[in-house]
Design a protein around this motif. Structure first.
Motif: not given
Length: 109
Positions: A4-5, A7-9, A11-12, A18, A89
Motif C-alpha cells: 500500500e505504501e 501504491a501510494y508512492l 499514485l503520487s 491504477e 523511490k
C-alpha cells in the motif's frame, strides 16, 4: 515498504492511474504501464536494460530481471519489502520516466 505504501508512492506521480492487467494491479501514466504489483513479495518496474543492469549491480538482493524475454526488455522485479525507501523511490520514478511522454516532467526534474 508495504504494497500500500508502494501504491501510494506510485499514485503520487503525475497523471498516474491504477488499473488491472490480466488480474494484476498496475500503475500507468497516460495508459502505459510502468509498474505492476503482482503479489506481496515483489513488484515489477519498467526499466531499460542498462538501468536494470545498473540497479542489479547496486542492489543485487533487491532487484532481478523478470525471467524470459520480458526481463531482456528491462522489466525488473523489485523486492520492495526489504529495500530502502530511497532506492525504491528512485527506481519507481525512473520507471515512470521511461513510459511517460518526453514532454512530461516530475516536479523535481
Amino acid at each position: 515498504m508495504t504494497d500500500e505504501e508502494l501504491a501510494y508512492l506510485a499514485l503520487s506521480l503525475p497523471e498516474t492511474a491504477e488499473g488491472s492487467h490480466f488480474g494484476t494491479r498496475d500503475f500507468r501514466v497516460r495508459g502505459r504501464i510502468f509498474m505492476t504489483l503482482r503479489g506481496s513479495d515483489f513488484c515489477v518496474v519498467k526499466l531499460t536494460p542498462d538501468q536494470q543492469q545498473m540497479a542489479s549491480a547496486i542492489m543485487p538482493r533487491h532487484v532481478a530481471a523478470v525471467p524470459g524475454s520480458w526481463g531482456l526488455k528491462g522489466w525488473t522485479r523489485l523486492f520492495h519489502r526489504d529495500a530502502g525507501n530511497e532506492e525504491i523511490k528512485r527506481l519507481l520514478r525512473q520507471a515512470w520516466r521511461n513510459v511517460a511522454p518526453k514532454s512530461m516532467a516530475l516536479p523535481e526534474d
